[in-house]
Design a protein around this motif. Structure first.
Motif, PDB file in Angstrom:
ATOM      1  N   TYR A   1       0.837  -1.213   0.000  1.00 29.52           N
ATOM      2  CA  TYR A   1       0.000   0.000   0.000  1.00 29.52           C
ATOM      3  C   TYR A   1       0.872   1.263   0.000  1.00 29.52           C
ATOM      4  N   VAL A   2       1.959   1.261  -0.746  1.00 30.70           N
ATOM      5  CA  VAL A   2       2.877   2.401  -0.689  1.00 30.70           C
ATOM      6  C   VAL A   2       2.153   3.694  -1.079  1.00 30.70           C
ATOM      7  N   GLY A   3       2.357   4.707  -0.276  1.00 27.33           N
ATOM      8  CA  GLY A   3       1.737   6.004  -0.507  1.00 27.33           C
ATOM      9  C   GLY A   3       0.348   6.147   0.065  1.00 27.33           C
ATOM     10  N   MET A   4      -0.178   5.067   0.651  1.00 25.88           N
ATOM     11  CA  MET A   4      -1.519   5.101   1.224  1.00 25.88           C
ATOM     12  C   MET A   4      -1.439   5.167   2.748  1.00 25.88           C
ATOM     13  N   PRO A   5      -2.545   5.493   3.425  1.00 24.56           N
ATOM     14  CA  PRO A   5      -2.497   5.585   4.899  1.00 24.56           C
ATOM     15  C   PRO A   5      -2.080   4.295   5.582  1.00 24.56           C
ATOM     16  N   GLN A   6      -2.424   3.134   4.997  1.00 25.71           N
ATOM     17  CA  GLN A   6      -2.082   1.856   5.621  1.00 25.71           C
ATOM     18  C   GLN A   6      -0.734   1.313   5.162  1.00 25.71           C
ATOM     19  N   GLN A   7       0.106   2.171   4.618  1.00 25.05           N
ATOM     20  CA  GLN A   7       1.425   1.754   4.131  1.00 25.05           C
ATOM     21  C   GLN A   7       2.194   0.953   5.179  1.00 25.05           C
ATOM     22  N   VAL A   8       2.831  -0.130   4.725  1.00 21.71           N
ATOM     23  CA  VAL A   8       3.673  -0.943   5.597  1.00 21.71           C
ATOM     24  C   VAL A   8       4.954  -1.257   4.842  1.00 21.71           C
TER      25      VAL A   8
END
Length: 253
Positions: A208-215
């Motif tokens: 989820y790069v760039g998203m709030p749930q990025q890990v």
């Protein structure tokens, strides 16, 4: 002549939209917005959010359901081509039913239309069907850019090449010859776990790069492979879907 704009929107984060992307979407007469099933409803919601919260105009929005690709087709490319044909038929029908002959139609493309995305190929099918369209591409931030930015690393070593490939290719053919750095996309099976020289490979992984749930995870492949696999599985279970990408680099002898 239909003007068809394929607009890269990065991860859907409004901060990732270029001014060109915003202006193009605001100028559209019709925006086609895909729905990819309940598991990926977040992606449709992000597109809806861009229309509602970012655009200063109110283009007509028509949503449509993505057909499901038949993963059981013996030949992978045959299944993809059949899937693309179905999408082209949907697009053509929506454009015919909801726009005039000189309309400006836009689609918001996850990431960028140039990198492992099908929209340009589907647009070519529209032309082959006799639809008079003029295709414009508005570039967006790619997942590869977001990955390297998130880890604060350069894409390549000095003067060295980079191979961008898929999990299927890595799994079937191993590490690409002649490359010290490999970026892998579309890998639902964590194909890095099959590499034999994991003690000599560094990996930078992101979901989820760039998203709030990025890990993010990074380190020596031999040491963090299991952690990435577990983290990926847990994230997918929590969200119902996952988009991930990773970069690997061989250490100098």
């Amino acid at each position: 002549m239909i003007a068809l704009s394929l607009v890269g929107i990065g991860s859907g984060n409004p901060d990732h939209l270029t001014l060109q992307a915003i202006k193009t979407l605001e100028a559209a007469d019709l925006i086609l917005l895909p729905r990819k099933g309940d598991e990926k409803s977040d992606l449709a919601d992000l597109r809806r959010g861009i229309v509602a919260e970012v655009l200063q105009t109110a283009p007509k929005v028509v949503e449509f359901d993505y057909p499901v690709r038949d993963a059981k087709t013996p030949k992978y490319l045959d299944g993809v081509n059949t899937w693309h044909d179905a999408l082209a038929k949907i697009w053509s029908g929506l454009i015919h039913d909801h726009s005039g002959s000189d309309a400006h139609v836009a689609l918001m493309v996850w990431g960028d239309p140039s990198l492992y995305d099908s929209t340009l190929r589907i647009a070519d099918r529209l032309k082959a069907q006799g639809l008079q369209i003029d295709v414009q591409v508005v570039p967006g931030i790619t997942s590869l850019q977001m990955l390297t930015a998130a880890h604060a690393i350069p894409l390549n070593d000095l003067g060295a090449p980079v191979i961008i490939t898929t999990g299927r290719q890595l799994r079937d053919h191993g590490w690409p010859l002649g490359a010290d750095t490999v970026a892998v996309m579309l890998d639902g099976e964590c194909s890095f776990q099959h590499l034999s020289d994991a003690q000599q490979i560094d990996i930078w992984w992101g979901g989820y790069v760039g998203m709030p749930q990025q890990v993010l995870r990074a380190g020596l492949l031999a040491e963090i492979s299991d952690d990435i696999i577990q983290t990926r599985a847990e994230a997918r279970a929590e969200n119902g879907w996952i988009m991930d990408i990773y970069l690997m680099r061989k250490r100098a002898d």
